[in-house]
Design an enzyme around this catalytic site. Structure first.
Site, PDB file in Angstrom:
ATOM      1  N   HIS A 198      -9.888  13.449   1.870  1.00 51.10           N
ATOM      2  CA  HIS A 198      -9.373  14.603   1.135  1.00 51.10           C
ATOM      3  C   HIS A 198      -9.881  15.852   1.856  1.00 51.10           C
ATOM      4  O   HIS A 198     -11.086  15.968   2.135  1.00 51.10           O
ATOM      5  CB  HIS A 198      -9.924  14.633  -0.295  1.00 51.10           C
ATOM      6  N   HIS A 207      -6.444   2.655   0.897  1.00 54.95           N
ATOM      7  CA  HIS A 207      -6.164   2.945   2.316  1.00 54.95           C
ATOM      8  C   HIS A 207      -7.045   4.149   2.628  1.00 54.95           C
ATOM      9  O   HIS A 207      -6.878   5.206   2.004  1.00 54.95           O
ATOM     10  CB  HIS A 207      -4.676   3.253   2.493  1.00 54.95           C
ATOM     11  N   CYS A 264       0.836  -1.214   0.000  1.00 53.78           N
ATOM     12  CA  CYS A 264       0.000   0.000   0.000  1.00 53.78           C
ATOM     13  C   CYS A 264       0.870   1.262   0.000  1.00 53.78           C
ATOM     14  O   CYS A 264       1.749   1.427   0.852  1.00 53.78           O
ATOM     15  CB  CYS A 264      -0.921  -0.030   1.224  1.00 53.78           C
ATOM     16  N   ASN A 306     -13.519   8.946  -1.007  1.00 52.52           N
ATOM     17  CA  ASN A 306     -13.893   8.055  -2.102  1.00 52.52           C
ATOM     18  C   ASN A 306     -13.920   6.619  -1.599  1.00 52.52           C
ATOM     19  O   ASN A 306     -12.989   6.169  -0.920  1.00 52.52           O
ATOM     20  CB  ASN A 306     -12.908   8.204  -3.260  1.00 52.52           C
ATOM     21  N   ASP A 320      -1.508  16.436  -0.830  1.00 53.89           N
ATOM     22  CA  ASP A 320      -1.758  15.614  -2.015  1.00 53.89           C
ATOM     23  C   ASP A 320      -0.753  15.998  -3.103  1.00 53.89           C
ATOM     24  O   ASP A 320      -0.492  17.180  -3.349  1.00 53.89           O
ATOM     25  CB  ASP A 320      -3.190  15.811  -2.518  1.00 53.89           C
ATOM     26  N   HIS A 322      -8.812   7.399   3.241  1.00 58.21           N
ATOM     27  CA  HIS A 322      -8.248   8.748   3.345  1.00 58.21           C
ATOM     28  C   HIS A 322      -9.330   9.785   3.184  1.00 58.21           C
ATOM     29  O   HIS A 322     -10.271   9.609   2.407  1.00 58.21           O
ATOM     30  CB  HIS A 322      -7.129   8.967   2.317  1.00 58.21           C
ATOM     31  N   GLY A 361     -13.981   6.025  -7.962  1.00 53.23           N
ATOM     32  CA  GLY A 361     -12.623   6.254  -8.470  1.00 53.23           C
ATOM     33  C   GLY A 361     -11.571   6.198  -7.382  1.00 53.23           C
ATOM     34  O   GLY A 361     -10.517   6.840  -7.499  1.00 53.23           O
ATOM     35  N   HIS A 373      -3.939   0.259   8.366  1.00 51.80           N
ATOM     36  CA  HIS A 373      -4.462   0.066   7.016  1.00 51.80           C
ATOM     37  C   HIS A 373      -5.856  -0.559   7.009  1.00 51.80           C
ATOM     38  O   HIS A 373      -6.074  -1.614   7.572  1.00 51.80           O
ATOM     39  CB  HIS A 373      -3.517  -0.847   6.219  1.00 51.80           C
ATOM     40  N   CYS A 399       0.629   3.193   3.292  1.00 56.34           N
ATOM     41  CA  CYS A 399       1.383   2.527   4.369  1.00 56.34           C
ATOM     42  C   CYS A 399       2.876   2.827   4.211  1.00 56.34           C
ATOM     43  O   CYS A 399       3.584   3.021   5.206  1.00 56.34           O
ATOM     44  CB  CYS A 399       1.129   1.026   4.364  1.00 56.34           C
TER      45      CYS A 399
HETATM   46  P1  AMP Z   1      -8.350   8.542  -4.296  1.00 51.27           P
HETATM   47  O1  AMP Z   1      -8.607   8.688  -5.774  1.00 51.27           O
HETATM   48  O2  AMP Z   1      -9.503   9.032  -3.444  1.00 51.27           O
HETATM   49  O3  AMP Z   1      -7.887   7.154  -3.934  1.00 51.27           O
HETATM   50  O4  AMP Z   1      -7.182   9.564  -3.963  1.00 51.27           O
HETATM   51  C1  AMP Z   1      -5.834   9.231  -3.971  1.00 51.27           C
HETATM   52  C2  AMP Z   1      -5.072  10.527  -3.904  1.00 51.27           C
HETATM   53  O5  AMP Z   1      -3.726  10.231  -3.576  1.00 51.27           O
HETATM   54  C3  AMP Z   1      -5.046  11.318  -5.217  1.00 51.27           C
HETATM   55  O6  AMP Z   1      -5.620  12.618  -5.012  1.00 51.27           O
HETATM   56  C4  AMP Z   1      -3.552  11.400  -5.566  1.00 51.27           C
HETATM   57  O7  AMP Z   1      -3.180  12.640  -6.143  1.00 51.27           O
HETATM   58  C5  AMP Z   1      -2.905  11.177  -4.218  1.00 51.27           C
HETATM   59  N1  AMP Z   1      -1.549  10.638  -4.236  1.00 51.27           N
HETATM   60  C6  AMP Z   1      -1.094   9.606  -4.986  1.00 51.27           C
HETATM   61  N2  AMP Z   1       0.213   9.365  -4.711  1.00 51.27           N
HETATM   62  C7  AMP Z   1       0.587  10.277  -3.783  1.00 51.27           C
HETATM   63  C8  AMP Z   1       1.808  10.556  -3.085  1.00 51.27           C
HETATM   64  N3  AMP Z   1       2.930   9.836  -3.301  1.00 51.27           N
HETATM   65  N4  AMP Z   1       1.831  11.581  -2.202  1.00 51.27           N
HETATM   66  C9  AMP Z   1       0.711  12.308  -1.984  1.00 51.27           C
HETATM   67  N5  AMP Z   1      -0.474  12.085  -2.583  1.00 51.27           N
HETATM   68  C10 AMP Z   1      -0.540  11.090  -3.474  1.00 51.27           C
HETATM   69 ZN    ZN Z   2      -2.249   1.176   3.732  1.00 48.53          ZN
END
Ligand code: AMP
Ligand code: ZN
Length: 113
Positions: free
Chosen positions: A103, A99, A6, A88, A32, A101, A94, A48, A9
């Site tokens: 936003h 994991h 992940c 999400n 982000d 989160h 999408g 996780h 993680c």
């Molecule tokens: P989701 O589509 O809700 O799963 O959101 C995943 C989010 O993680 C997206 O907004 C990506 O821009 C963000 N993301 C992906 N990789 C990284 C990273 N290495 N550091 C920070 N954010 C990330």
């Molecule tokens: Zn995780």
């Protein structure tokens, strides 16, 4: 328990770098990498799990803690005038990273949706 495959993680363990803005024993908040608003933070539990439907008592406690902390973290990071939370859940939403989160979007007047 963390998942070795992940991305988030790996961010928690420090294996992948992130721009951290807040951390405690239960949660991490970082910027982000592809911001969708002037302020775009991600708040994650340190344990996780992917979906709200996967929550057990421990992860529910972490979610409660995150929701309690978000207002002050948002305010300290440029969202004193308001912000939007997005969680999400699954493929139709999408969800890319499996994991859980939150936003946190703000720092400007957001479009209605
Ligand atoms: P989701 O589509 O809700 O799963 O959101 C995943 C989010 O993680 C997206 O907004 C990506 O821009 C963000 N993301 C992906 N990789 C990284 C990273 N290495 N550091 C920070 N954010 C990330
Ligand atoms: Zn995780």
């Amino acid at each position: 328990m963390n998942d070795k495959n992940c991305l988030f993680c790996k961010i928690i363990s420090g294996g992948i770098p992130s721009a951290k803005v807040y951390e405690d024993e239960k949660m991490l908040v970082f910027k982000d990498i592809a911001p969708k608003a002037k302020v775009h933070l991600l708040a994650i539990p340190k344990t996780h799990f992917s979906l709200l439907s996967d929550m057990d008592a421990g992860s529910a406690e972490a979610v409660k803690h995150i929701l309690t902390k978000i207002p002050e973290i948002a305010k300290e990071n440029g969202c004193a005038n308001g912000y939007r939370l997005i969680v999400n859940q699954g493929d139709d939403a999408g969800q890319e990273v499996k994991h859980l989160h939150f936003h946190i979007l703000g720092g400007e007047k957001l479009n209605l949706f």
